[in-house]
Enzyme design. Sequence first.
Site, mmCIF file in Angstrom:
data_model
loop_
_atom_site.group_PDB
_atom_site.id
_atom_site.type_symbol
_atom_site.label_atom_id
_atom_site.label_comp_id
_atom_site.label_asym_id
_atom_site.label_seq_id
_atom_site.Cartn_x
_atom_site.Cartn_y
_atom_site.Cartn_z
ATOM 1 N N ASP A 190 -3.496 -4.484 0.250
ATOM 2 C CA ASP A 190 -4.634 -5.958 -0.786
ATOM 3 C C ASP A 190 -5.156 -5.988 0.016
ATOM 4 O OD1 ASP A 190 -5.628 -7.318 -2.210
ATOM 5 O OD2 ASP A 190 -3.220 -6.051 -3.558
ATOM 6 N N ILE A 191 -5.983 -7.345 0.270
ATOM 7 C CA ILE A 191 -6.933 -8.111 0.353
ATOM 8 C C ILE A 191 -6.183 -9.417 1.861
ATOM 9 C CG2 ILE A 191 -6.469 -10.290 -0.713
ATOM 10 C CD1 ILE A 191 -10.103 -10.151 -0.823
ATOM 11 N N ARG B 279 -8.455 1.596 3.916
ATOM 12 C CA ARG B 279 -6.724 1.714 4.735
ATOM 13 C C ARG B 279 -5.706 0.754 3.015
ATOM 14 N NH1 ARG B 279 -6.154 -3.822 3.733
ATOM 15 N NH2 ARG B 279 -7.423 -4.833 3.741
ATOM 16 N N GLY B 280 -4.132 1.140 3.692
ATOM 17 C CA GLY B 280 -2.816 0.504 2.433
ATOM 18 C C GLY B 280 -3.446 -0.929 2.607
ATOM 19 N N CYS C 243 -2.787 -10.782 1.119
ATOM 20 C CA CYS C 243 -2.468 -9.037 0.778
ATOM 21 C C CYS C 243 -2.049 -9.029 -0.756
ATOM 22 C CB CYS C 243 -1.015 -9.143 1.897
ATOM 23 S SG CYS C 243 -1.645 -9.836 3.808
ATOM 24 N N MET D 213 -0.534 -6.226 8.285
ATOM 25 C CA MET D 213 -0.977 -5.182 8.714
ATOM 26 C C MET D 213 -0.985 -3.626 7.568
ATOM 27 S SD MET D 213 2.450 -4.323 11.202
ATOM 28 C CE MET D 213 2.180 -5.389 12.512
ATOM 29 N N GLY D 214 -2.291 -3.429 7.837
ATOM 30 C CA GLY D 214 -2.923 -2.776 7.402
ATOM 31 C C GLY D 214 -3.215 -1.018 7.548
ATOM 32 N N ALA E 180 -3.300 -7.695 12.797
ATOM 33 C CA ALA E 180 -4.538 -9.064 12.381
ATOM 34 C C ALA E 180 -3.495 -9.461 12.667
ATOM 35 C CB ALA E 180 -5.629 -9.078 11.015
#
Length: 232
Positions: A91-92, A88-89, A191, A161-162, A175
């Site tokens: 970060d963490i 997905r796009g 993120c 979001m991702g 989430a």
Amino acid sequence: MNKKVQFIDWGVTDYQDAWDRQQELFQAVVNTKLNNSRNGVDVPTNNYLIFTEHEHVYTLGKSGDAEHLLLNNMELSQKHAKFYKIDRGGDITYHGPGQIVGYPILDLDNFFTDIHKYLRTLEEAIILTLGDYGIQGTRSEGFTGVWLDPDTARARKICAMGVRASRWVTMHGFAFNVNADLSYFDNIVPCGISDKQVTSLAKELGETVDVKEVKEKLKTHLGELFQMDFTS
């Protein structure tokens, strides 16, 4: 356009299992589109809205920095958490019990072919759901997701979001922290943003929230915003 959407609540899931199941549904929709294109047919594509809660897990998006996970393998094990690099796009982020994870697997040709609008619509559903509980959620310029007081020193994120899309078919999603154990966010740079906090609906209200009730409100808002015709 087929706006029929199958709603599925997977309950609490292991991340790898949910990822595999999501990928299978996603690929089936993509394959239908490819077959339609090759053979000049117009078989309707399926759409899904999936809710789940994951067991403790950290996931890193394809553009993320692995150093934003602040735990080694032993520490992950001690916290009964797993770690995955995914497609997905973003970060963490962290997923765990008490957090509503939404996976819309939609053929956007059935709705609108605009990823920016898609993300803003997902955000709007969360904002409307927060409003049902008297909380003013909003967007933060330059960031995805839903925030509280984004332009202040108390800025805090309540929904990450991702997404991924191929041939206008979406997967992954959002989430939403409802009753999540926020201490798990202390083990990452959420993120990739180091100067802002994370919050939950329960923390903002000062009490545990009925997750089932939140899911129903969120499902209703998503259905109305996307004009979904739920089939379950």
